[in-house]
Design a protein around this motif. Structure first.
Motif, mmCIF file in Angstrom:
data_model
loop_
_atom_site.group_PDB
_atom_site.id
_atom_site.type_symbol
_atom_site.label_atom_id
_atom_site.label_comp_id
_atom_site.label_asym_id
_atom_site.label_seq_id
_atom_site.Cartn_x
_atom_site.Cartn_y
_atom_site.Cartn_z
ATOM 1 N N ARG A 173 3.200 5.172 11.664
ATOM 2 C CA ARG A 173 4.012 4.012 12.076
ATOM 3 C C ARG A 173 3.466 3.370 13.343
ATOM 4 N N LEU A 174 3.207 4.184 14.349
ATOM 5 C CA LEU A 174 2.756 3.604 15.612
ATOM 6 C C LEU A 174 1.324 3.065 15.488
ATOM 7 N N ALA A 175 0.479 3.802 14.775
ATOM 8 C CA ALA A 175 -0.914 3.354 14.608
ATOM 9 C C ALA A 175 -0.964 2.035 13.840
ATOM 10 N N ALA A 176 -0.114 1.894 12.834
ATOM 11 C CA ALA A 176 -0.100 0.650 12.045
ATOM 12 C C ALA A 176 0.380 -0.500 12.915
ATOM 13 N N SER A 177 1.298 -0.205 13.828
ATOM 14 C CA SER A 177 1.802 -1.242 14.715
ATOM 15 C C SER A 177 0.711 -1.673 15.695
ATOM 16 N N LEU A 178 0.042 -0.711 16.340
ATOM 17 C CA LEU A 178 -0.997 -1.055 17.320
ATOM 18 C C LEU A 178 -2.177 -1.747 16.655
ATOM 19 N N SER A 179 -2.498 -1.349 15.438
ATOM 20 C CA SER A 179 -3.683 -1.923 14.794
ATOM 21 C C SER A 179 -3.347 -3.174 14.001
ATOM 22 N N GLY A 180 -2.077 -3.566 13.968
ATOM 23 C CA GLY A 180 -1.671 -4.827 13.324
ATOM 24 C C GLY A 180 -1.579 -4.740 11.810
ATOM 25 N N LEU A 181 -1.661 -3.529 11.261
ATOM 26 C CA LEU A 181 -1.679 -3.414 9.796
ATOM 27 C C LEU A 181 -0.284 -3.404 9.181
ATOM 28 N N ASP A 182 0.740 -3.305 10.022
ATOM 29 C CA ASP A 182 2.093 -3.210 9.458
ATOM 30 C C ASP A 182 2.854 -4.525 9.544
ATOM 31 N N VAL A 183 2.176 -5.611 9.927
ATOM 32 C CA VAL A 183 2.917 -6.860 10.147
ATOM 33 C C VAL A 183 3.610 -7.269 8.845
ATOM 34 N N ALA B 289 -5.129 1.538 -7.609
ATOM 35 C CA ALA B 289 -3.800 1.721 -7.021
ATOM 36 C C ALA B 289 -3.497 0.573 -6.049
ATOM 37 N N TRP B 290 -2.214 0.315 -5.856
ATOM 38 C CA TRP B 290 -1.756 -0.643 -4.834
ATOM 39 C C TRP B 290 -1.141 0.175 -3.715
ATOM 40 N N GLU B 291 -1.824 0.250 -2.616
ATOM 41 C CA GLU B 291 -1.327 1.092 -1.526
ATOM 42 C C GLU B 291 -1.278 0.285 -0.241
ATOM 43 N N LEU B 292 -0.165 0.362 0.444
ATOM 44 C CA LEU B 292 -0.006 -0.383 1.698
ATOM 45 C C LEU B 292 0.088 0.587 2.871
ATOM 46 N N PRO B 293 -0.450 0.204 4.036
ATOM 47 C CA PRO B 293 -0.323 1.074 5.213
ATOM 48 C C PRO B 293 1.159 1.394 5.474
ATOM 49 N N VAL B 294 1.464 2.605 5.805
ATOM 50 C CA VAL B 294 2.802 3.122 6.106
ATOM 51 C C VAL B 294 3.705 3.157 4.871
ATOM 52 N N VAL B 295 3.759 2.058 4.102
ATOM 53 C CA VAL B 295 4.674 1.973 2.961
ATOM 54 C C VAL B 295 4.247 2.934 1.857
ATOM 55 N N GLY B 296 2.937 3.064 1.660
ATOM 56 C CA GLY B 296 2.421 3.925 0.586
ATOM 57 C C GLY B 296 2.184 3.141 -0.688
ATOM 58 N N GLU B 297 2.220 3.848 -1.823
ATOM 59 C CA GLU B 297 1.903 3.197 -3.093
ATOM 60 C C GLU B 297 3.071 2.318 -3.558
ATOM 61 N N VAL B 298 2.761 1.150 -4.100
ATOM 62 C CA VAL B 298 3.804 0.239 -4.592
ATOM 63 C C VAL B 298 3.465 -0.139 -6.030
ATOM 64 N N ASP B 299 4.476 -0.668 -6.758
ATOM 65 C CA ASP B 299 4.253 -1.069 -8.157
ATOM 66 C C ASP B 299 3.207 -2.170 -8.231
ATOM 67 N N ALA B 300 2.389 -2.120 -9.260
ATOM 68 C CA ALA B 300 1.358 -3.153 -9.435
ATOM 69 C C ALA B 300 2.017 -4.455 -9.888
ATOM 70 N N PRO B 301 1.818 -5.545 -9.168
ATOM 71 C CA PRO B 301 2.347 -6.832 -9.631
ATOM 72 C C PRO B 301 1.401 -7.454 -10.661
ATOM 73 N N THR B 302 1.878 -8.460 -11.383
ATOM 74 C CA THR B 302 0.970 -9.145 -12.324
ATOM 75 C C THR B 302 0.442 -10.443 -11.730
ATOM 76 N N ALA B 303 1.032 -10.885 -10.626
ATOM 77 C CA ALA B 303 0.529 -12.091 -9.951
ATOM 78 C C ALA B 303 0.979 -12.070 -8.499
ATOM 79 N N VAL B 304 0.154 -12.663 -7.631
ATOM 80 C CA VAL B 304 0.475 -12.685 -6.202
ATOM 81 C C VAL B 304 0.046 -14.037 -5.634
ATOM 82 N N LEU B 305 0.926 -14.657 -4.869
ATOM 83 C CA LEU B 305 0.550 -15.888 -4.155
ATOM 84 C C LEU B 305 0.211 -15.497 -2.716
ATOM 85 N N ILE B 306 -1.014 -15.817 -2.313
ATOM 86 C CA ILE B 306 -1.491 -15.390 -0.985
ATOM 87 C C ILE B 306 -1.656 -16.623 -0.099
#
Ligand SMILES: Cc1cc2nc3c(=O)[nH]c(=O)nc-3n(C[C@H](O)[C@H](O)[C@H](O)COP(=O)(O)OP(=O)(O)OC[C@H]3O[C@@H](n4cnc5c(N)ncnc54)[C@H](O)[C@@H]3O)c2cc1C
Length: 480
Positions: A347-357, A425-442
Motif C-alpha cells: 500500500r505505501l510503496a504503491a502510494s509513493l511510486s504513484g502506481l495506486d492513483v 492475467a489482469w493484475e493491478l498494483p495492490v488490488v491484485g487480479e481483476v476480471d478480464a474486461p472485453t473493452a476498455v476506454l483509455i
C-alpha cells in the motif's frame, strides 16, 4: 516542460516563459523517478531516453525503511536514480523536437484575466496574450499569488542546507540522524566534490545561503566544516508543507510545486508535478479546441488535489520519523515491522511510486479510474504494447471482444480504436487480479474511463462525451 509537450502533442500553440536562460540547472536537486513517472514517460515513447542515463533500482523508501516494488505488476517495477539536472536536460531535448516556443531569460511579472483570455506581462516589457495561463513556476509561484489562490498548510519546523562543494579534509561520509533530523555527506560522481545535506540551527533565515552558513552548520552538527570551499551550488530546503486551495481560478491553473510543496522525503515532488501535467494537458487542449466544455478543467483539481494531499500527509509523517530520540526510534521500529508485512508495504510503496492513483469515476470494474496496465496485445498487424498507442497522447478504445463489435466513428478524430486479443492475467498494483474486461476506454493520461464486459456496452457514449466531448458534428462540446 511536460505540460508544454502534452499541449504541443495535442496540436495546441504553446509557449514557455522561463526565468533561467538555458535548460541547465544549478545543483542536482531531485534524485530520481518513481515507477509511475517512468510509465508516464513510456506512454509517450521517451522512457528509454531517461532509463539509458540513470540506474534502475528500488527507490521507494519511507523514512529510511526500504519498500521493494519488484513484485509489482508493471514493466517498470523499480525507480530510476537520475539527478534532476539530467532529467531536465533530457526533457528539454524532447520538448525541443516539438513545436513549443521558449521565452528564456524572461520573467512573468503579472497578468490580467479577461473573459476571453489572459494578458501576461513579461519582464522585457512585452505582453503575451493567451487563452489560458498555467503557473508551473515553483513553490514561490508568482502566478499563484497574483491569482489570489490560497496556499494553506504548515510552516517549516526544520531547515537544511544542501550544497556541492570541495573539502580539504576527508569528511565522514554517510547518513546520520539526530533529534532534529537527517544529515548526510556523499561523494559526487566526479569523485572530487562532496554533496552535503545538513540541518541549520535556525529555521526561517532570510536571504540566499552562503558558504559561511554551510560551514557554521557543519561545525554545529559535526564539530568540523571539513574545510569546505569552492561551492558549485548551495541551496536551502525546509519541511514547509502547503497546497493550493484550488488548482484553477478561471483561466489560470497551477501545476507542480506551484500547487504543492513538502519536505523531499520519499522523493515525490517532481514526480507528482510531471503527473499533474499529464492529467491537465489533454483536458486543456480539448477545452482550447472547444471539443470539450470548460467544466472538464474542474476534473483536474478534483483528481490531482487528493493525490498531492496524500503526499503531503506521508511526507509530514516521514519528517517526524526522520528525527531520532528513544521514542521516535521505537515508533520507527514499529512502523518498520509493519512495513515488512506484504499488505502494508504494497500500500505505501504503491502510494509513493504513484502506481495506486485511483480517480473516482464512479462504481464499477476495479480498473475504472486506475492506470491502464501496459499489456502485450496481439493485433492483426502483430504484437503491440498498449502504451505504444498512447505515444500520440490521444484517447484509445481497446476492443478485446468480437472484432468490429464497437463503433466509435463519431469520436475517431479524438480516440483511436485497437482491435486486439489478450490472453494473460489482469493484475493491478495492490488490488491484485481483476476480471478480464472485453473493452476498455483509455484517456490520453493512461487512466481507464470506461470498462466493458460481455454483458455491458452501456455507458460508452456517455464516457466518450464526458472525456472527449460530443460526437463529431454536434455542438455539445462547445463552451456554454
Ligand atoms: C533537496 C531536494 C531534493 C529533492 N528530491 C526530490 C526527489 O528525489 N524526487 C522528487 O520527485 N522531487 C524531489 N524534490 C522536489 C523537486 O525538486 C521539485 O518538486 C520539482 O523541481 C518541482 O518542479 P516544478 O517544475 O514544479 O518547479 P521548479 O523546479 O521550481 O521550476 C519552476 C521554474 O519556474 C521558473 N520561474 C519561477 N518564477 C518564474 C517567473 N515569474 N517567470 C518565469 N519563470 C519563473 C524557475 O526558474 C524554474 O525553472 C527535491 C527538492 C529538493 C529541494
Amino acid at each position: 516542460m511536460m505540460l508544454a509537450a502534452e499541449l504541443a502533442l495535442a496540436g495546441i500553440d504553446v509557449a514557455v516563459i522561463e526565468r533561467r536562460t538555458g535548460p541547465e540547472l544549478a545543483g542536482s536537486r531531485a534524485g530520481g523517478l518513481h515507477s509511475r513517472t517512468i510509465e508516464v514517460l513510456d506512454q509517450r515513447g521517451i522512457a528509454d531516453r531517461f532509463l539509458s542515463q540513470g540506474k534502475a533500482m528500488q527507490v521507494a523508501w519511507f523514512s529510511g525503511i526500504p519498500l521493494d516494488i519488484s513484485d509489482f505488476p508493471t514493466r517498470h517495477n523499480y525507480g530510476l536514480a537520475l539527478w534532476q539536472n539530467r532529467i531536465e536536460e533530457i526533457m528539454a531535448g524532447w520538448v525541443q523536437e516539438l513545436p513549443v516556443r521558449f521565452y528564456r531569460g524572461r520573467e512573468v511579472t503579472g497578468f490580467a484575466q479577461h473573459e476571453t483570455g489572459v494578458e501576461v506581462a513579461v519582464s522585457d516589457g512585452e505582453s503575451l496574450r493567451a487563452q489560458y495561463l498555467v503557473g508551473c513556476d515553483g513553490g514561490r509561484s508568482l502566478i499563484r499569488k497574483a491569482a489570489g489562490i490560497d496556499f494553506p498548510g504548515w510552516d517549516a519546523s526544520t531547515s537544511s542546507l544542501i550544497a556541492e562543494v570541495e573539502v580539504s579534509e576527508e569528511p565522514e561520509l554517510g547518513i546520520r540522524r539526530d533529534e532534529k533530523g537527517i544529515h548526510a555527506l556523499g561523494r559526487l560522481e566526479d569523485g572530487e566534490r562532496v554533496r552535503v545535506v545538513i540541518r541549520e540551527e535556525q529555521v526561517g533565515r532570510p536571504g540566499e545561503p552562503t558558504l559561511r552558513d554551510l560551514s557554521r552548520a557543519l561545525i554545529s552538527v559535526r564539530g568540523t566544516d571539513y574545510g569546505v570551499h569552492s561551492p558549485t551550488w548551495i541551496s536551502r530546503f525546509t519541511d514547509t508543507t502547503r497546497q493550493a486551495a484550488s488548482y484553477r481560478k478561471g483561466r489560470v491553473l497551477l501545476a507542480g510545486d506551484a500547487a504543492h510543496v513538502h519536505y523531499p522525503v520519499g522523493g515525490q515532488g517532481l514526480n507528482i508535478g510531471v503527473q499533474d501535467a499529464v492529467n491537465l494537458g489533454w483536458k486543456l487542449a480539448q477545452v482550447v479546441k472547444q471539443s470539450s466544455p470548460e467544466s472538464l478543467l474542474d476534473s483536474y483539481h478534483a483528481e490531482r488535489h487528493p493525490v498531492a494531499a496524500r503526499a503531503l500527509q506521508n511526507t509530514m509523517a516521514g519528517t517526524a520519523l526522520a528525527r531520532s530520540d528513544a521514542r521516535i526510534d521505537a515508533l520507527r521500529e514499529t512502523v518498520s515491522e509493519l512495513l515488512s508485512m506484504d499488505e502494508p508495504r504494497k500500500r505505501l510503496a504503491a502510494s509513493l511510486s504513484g502506481l495506486d492513483v485511483h480517480y473516482h469515476l464512479g462504481e464499477g470494474h476495479p480498473l475504472l479510474g486506475r492506470r491502464m496496465p501496459d499489456l502485450d496485445l496481439v493485433t492483426a498487424d502483430g504484437p503491440e504494447r498498449v502504451f505504444t498507442r498512447l505515444h500520440s497522447a490521444r484517447g484509445v478504445l481497446l476492443n478485446l471482444g468480437a472484432p468490429g463489435g464497437i463503433d466509435i466513428a463519431p469520436w475517431r478524430d479524438r480516440v483511436g480504436l485497437i482491435e486486439a486479443k489478450y490472453d494473460g492475467a489482469w493484475e493491478l498494483p495492490v488490488v491484485g487480479e481483476v476480471d478480464a474486461p472485453t473493452a476498455v476506454l483509455i484517456r490520453p493520461d493512461g487512466h481507464v474511463a470506461w470498462v466493458g464486459d460481455d454483458s455491458r456496452r452501456a455507458g460508452l457514449s456517455d464516457a466518450l462525451r464526458t472525456w472527449f466531448g460530443g460526437p463529431a458534428g454536434s455542438t455539445d462540446g462547445l463552451r456554454e
